[in-house]
Design a protein around this motif. Sequence first.
Motif, mmCIF file in Angstrom:
data_model
loop_
_atom_site.group_PDB
_atom_site.id
_atom_site.type_symbol
_atom_site.label_atom_id
_atom_site.label_comp_id
_atom_site.label_asym_id
_atom_site.label_seq_id
_atom_site.Cartn_x
_atom_site.Cartn_y
_atom_site.Cartn_z
ATOM 1 N N PRO A 51 0.797 -1.233 0.000
ATOM 2 C CA PRO A 51 0.000 0.000 0.000
ATOM 3 C C PRO A 51 0.828 1.280 0.000
ATOM 4 O O PRO A 51 0.405 2.279 -0.592
ATOM 5 N N ALA A 52 1.996 1.277 0.644
ATOM 6 C CA ALA A 52 2.798 2.499 0.646
ATOM 7 C C ALA A 52 3.299 2.821 -0.762
ATOM 8 O O ALA A 52 3.300 3.990 -1.182
ATOM 9 N N LEU A 53 3.717 1.794 -1.509
ATOM 10 C CA LEU A 53 4.152 2.013 -2.893
ATOM 11 C C LEU A 53 3.002 2.520 -3.752
ATOM 12 O O LEU A 53 3.154 3.459 -4.550
ATOM 13 N N LEU A 54 1.856 1.893 -3.605
ATOM 14 C CA LEU A 54 0.709 2.290 -4.412
ATOM 15 C C LEU A 54 0.214 3.677 -4.023
ATOM 16 O O LEU A 54 -0.222 4.459 -4.880
ATOM 17 N N ALA A 55 0.287 4.011 -2.731
ATOM 18 C CA ALA A 55 -0.107 5.347 -2.283
ATOM 19 C C ALA A 55 0.788 6.412 -2.908
ATOM 20 O O ALA A 55 0.313 7.483 -3.323
ATOM 21 N N ARG A 87 7.660 8.251 6.737
ATOM 22 C CA ARG A 87 8.391 9.515 6.633
ATOM 23 C C ARG A 87 8.658 9.895 5.175
ATOM 24 O O ARG A 87 8.594 11.074 4.809
ATOM 25 N N LEU A 88 8.960 8.917 4.352
ATOM 26 C CA LEU A 88 9.216 9.217 2.947
ATOM 27 C C LEU A 88 7.958 9.714 2.252
ATOM 28 O O LEU A 88 7.996 10.691 1.473
ATOM 29 N N GLY A 95 1.575 17.112 3.882
ATOM 30 C CA GLY A 95 0.230 17.564 4.188
ATOM 31 C C GLY A 95 -0.876 16.799 3.506
ATOM 32 O O GLY A 95 -2.052 17.134 3.674
ATOM 33 N N ARG A 96 -0.528 15.737 2.749
ATOM 34 C CA ARG A 96 -1.567 14.980 2.021
ATOM 35 C C ARG A 96 -1.642 13.522 2.452
ATOM 36 O O ARG A 96 -2.443 12.760 1.895
ATOM 37 N N ILE A 97 -0.844 13.116 3.410
ATOM 38 C CA ILE A 97 -0.714 11.699 3.739
ATOM 39 C C ILE A 97 -1.465 11.346 5.025
ATOM 40 O O ILE A 97 -1.351 12.041 6.036
ATOM 41 N N ASP A 145 13.790 14.825 9.216
ATOM 42 C CA ASP A 145 13.033 16.050 9.477
ATOM 43 C C ASP A 145 11.579 15.956 9.039
ATOM 44 O O ASP A 145 10.847 16.943 9.087
ATOM 45 N N ALA A 146 11.131 14.783 8.625
ATOM 46 C CA ALA A 146 9.739 14.642 8.176
ATOM 47 C C ALA A 146 8.799 14.615 9.377
ATOM 48 O O ALA A 146 9.013 13.852 10.323
#
Length: 308
Positions: A51-55, A87-88, A95-97, A145-146
């Motif tokens: 899901p992180a890759l697809l997101a 974080r990536l 602001g979109r995650i 810093d994320a």
Amino acid sequence: MRFSVLDRAARATGEGFPDVVGHARHVERLGFERFLLAEHHGVPGIPAGQPALLAAHVAAHTQRIRVGTGGIMVLNHAPFIVAEQIRLLETLYPGRIDIGLGSSVGFTAPIREALGSRPKERFEAHLGELLALLDGTPPTPQPADAPTPSLFLLAGFRSALTAARFGLGVILGGPVHTQEAAAKAYRENFAPGVLDAPHVISSLNIAVADTEDEARALLLPEAVAKSLSLSTGEFPSLDPRPDLEMLTAQQRRRVTEIQAHDVFGTPHSVRDRLHDIAQTLGVDEFLVTGDMPDRSGRARSEELLAQL
């Protein structure tokens, strides 16, 4: 009333990789709040396991809608790796995650073994380790810093208490009466943590059409696939026109039981039903689930929802 979408990237019979980006762009145009991607492994009918890759792919091809996971299954991964993914994503799309986290493991023993899934009783410890890493406990996942985005726990009653204790948002699933008990317990036990205040989202299979029968038919293929998976241990591709006569009596009974918790009907009836559920649960946002191989029917259902 706000709507978001969970897309499991479930494949229709004869379909290649589902057009997840097209789906996200469609609901973005309609003004939906979030678009979340699910984690499933080794499932023939669901070819997307990351899901992180697809997101990241969806966020790159949309403009405004919030994008995230629904969710990353904590027990399938090292907490450090999950922290890096979070974080990536936040760094690439600030602001979109929104990150949903869950406690499920692989559907079958071979998949659990292949994933190296941790035992269920390790969930809270793993979750605590992940949150500590995001809070700055060494070693430091990069980019350092994320900021930490909004975090939600996919929850039934027990996990709702866990979300409350860690100060996470919660995405409730299951029948409405169990969601009601979980929402109450969550709010009563919430302690500020990642979030300063409780945040409850209700996930429901929702379909809207011109008639109740048409709306029910949109969700029927998924109900059939779920019923078959309980018999075979394998979730198949979604048949747009399932033949109920080919099912056993037990499988047909399971289909009826599954759809008893779905919300489907005409715009008027669905509006009234969702209003009642929103009042019961004290929520103003629904995460729309329910995989529909009838893509045009799904698009029309979402358009009718947006008009509510």
